[in-house]
Design a protein around this motif. Structure first.
Motif, short mmCIF file in Angstrom:
data_model
loop_
_atom_site.label_atom_id
_atom_site.label_comp_id
_atom_site.label_asym_id
_atom_site.label_seq_id
_atom_site.Cartn_x
_atom_site.Cartn_y
_atom_site.Cartn_z
N LEU A 58 89.17 35.68 -103.37
CA LEU A 58 88.00 36.69 -103.79
C LEU A 58 86.72 35.93 -104.00
CD1 LEU A 58 86.87 39.36 -104.43
CD2 LEU A 58 87.69 39.20 -106.78
N ARG A 59 86.79 34.90 -104.79
CA ARG A 59 85.66 33.96 -105.00
C ARG A 59 84.91 33.64 -103.80
NH1 ARG A 59 87.66 29.65 -107.22
NH2 ARG A 59 88.18 30.90 -109.21
N LEU A 60 85.82 33.15 -102.84
CA LEU A 60 85.37 32.46 -101.58
C LEU A 60 84.78 33.38 -100.79
CD1 LEU A 60 88.13 30.28 -100.26
CD2 LEU A 60 85.91 29.62 -101.03
N LEU A 61 85.18 34.79 -100.81
CA LEU A 61 84.69 36.00 -100.11
C LEU A 61 83.27 36.43 -100.83
CD1 LEU A 61 84.88 38.35 -98.10
CD2 LEU A 61 86.05 39.64 -99.91
N LEU A 62 83.18 36.44 -102.13
CA LEU A 62 81.80 36.79 -102.79
C LEU A 62 80.69 35.49 -102.38
CD1 LEU A 62 83.31 38.13 -106.26
CD2 LEU A 62 82.27 39.43 -104.33
N GLU A 63 81.30 34.53 -102.31
CA GLU A 63 80.28 33.40 -102.07
C GLU A 63 79.61 33.55 -100.84
OE1 GLU A 63 82.39 29.72 -102.83
OE2 GLU A 63 82.26 29.99 -104.90
N GLU A 64 80.66 33.91 -99.82
CA GLU A 64 80.15 34.22 -98.30
C GLU A 64 79.22 35.37 -98.27
OE1 GLU A 64 83.73 34.66 -95.67
OE2 GLU A 64 84.20 32.66 -96.26
N ILE A 65 79.59 36.55 -99.01
CA ILE A 65 78.58 37.48 -98.93
C ILE A 65 77.32 37.32 -99.50
CG2 ILE A 65 78.43 39.82 -100.03
CD1 ILE A 65 81.62 40.45 -99.81
N ASP A 66 77.37 36.47 -100.64
CA ASP A 66 76.27 36.07 -101.22
C ASP A 66 75.00 35.23 -100.47
OD1 ASP A 66 74.45 36.27 -103.82
OD2 ASP A 66 75.21 34.13 -104.18
N GLN A 67 75.67 34.60 -99.54
CA GLN A 67 74.83 33.69 -98.62
C GLN A 67 74.08 34.43 -97.52
OE1 GLN A 67 77.44 30.47 -97.63
NE2 GLN A 67 77.41 29.61 -99.78
#
Length: 108
Positions: A99-108
């Motif tokens: 989930l953290r990786l997914l949120l980081e991808e969405i944020d970029q």
């Protein structure tokens, strides 16, 4: 199979809110039935029955002193529950990392 029985006994013992409250009180200090009954909102007989189930599950031990019996928590009685939950700890840790990786991808 024995592990499953132990987990079932612990979960069954802690599933009742009054029994959980009794366990929490004896986890803080050693008490007798009269002391446990005083602020429980249930009868002395009910407290005794709750203690019996907690003892059968391995969560409580008793110490006789004259006519009184004092009860205290057995922290090691929670071991089957902790062992069972530790299996899910790895599962959720991996899911939160994803989930953290997914949120980081969405944020970029």
């Amino acid at each position: 199979m024995m592990q499953s029985v132990a987990i079932d006994n612990v979960l069954r013992a802690l599933s009742d809110p009054t029994r959980r409250a009794v366990f929490e009180r004896v986890a803080r200090s050693e008490l007798n039935v009269v002391e446990l009954t005083r602020e429980s909102g249930v009868t002395q007989g009910a407290v005794s029955q709750h203690l019996k189930l907690l003892k059968q599950a391995g969560l409580v031990t008793e110490r006789p002193e004259g006519r009184r019996v004092f009860y205290r928590a057995r922290p090691e009685g929670l071991a089957p529950l902790f062992d069972w939950l530790s299996h899910y700890d790895a599962f959720w840790r991996d899911r939160f990392a994803d989930l953290r990786l997914l949120l980081e991808e969405i944020d970029q």
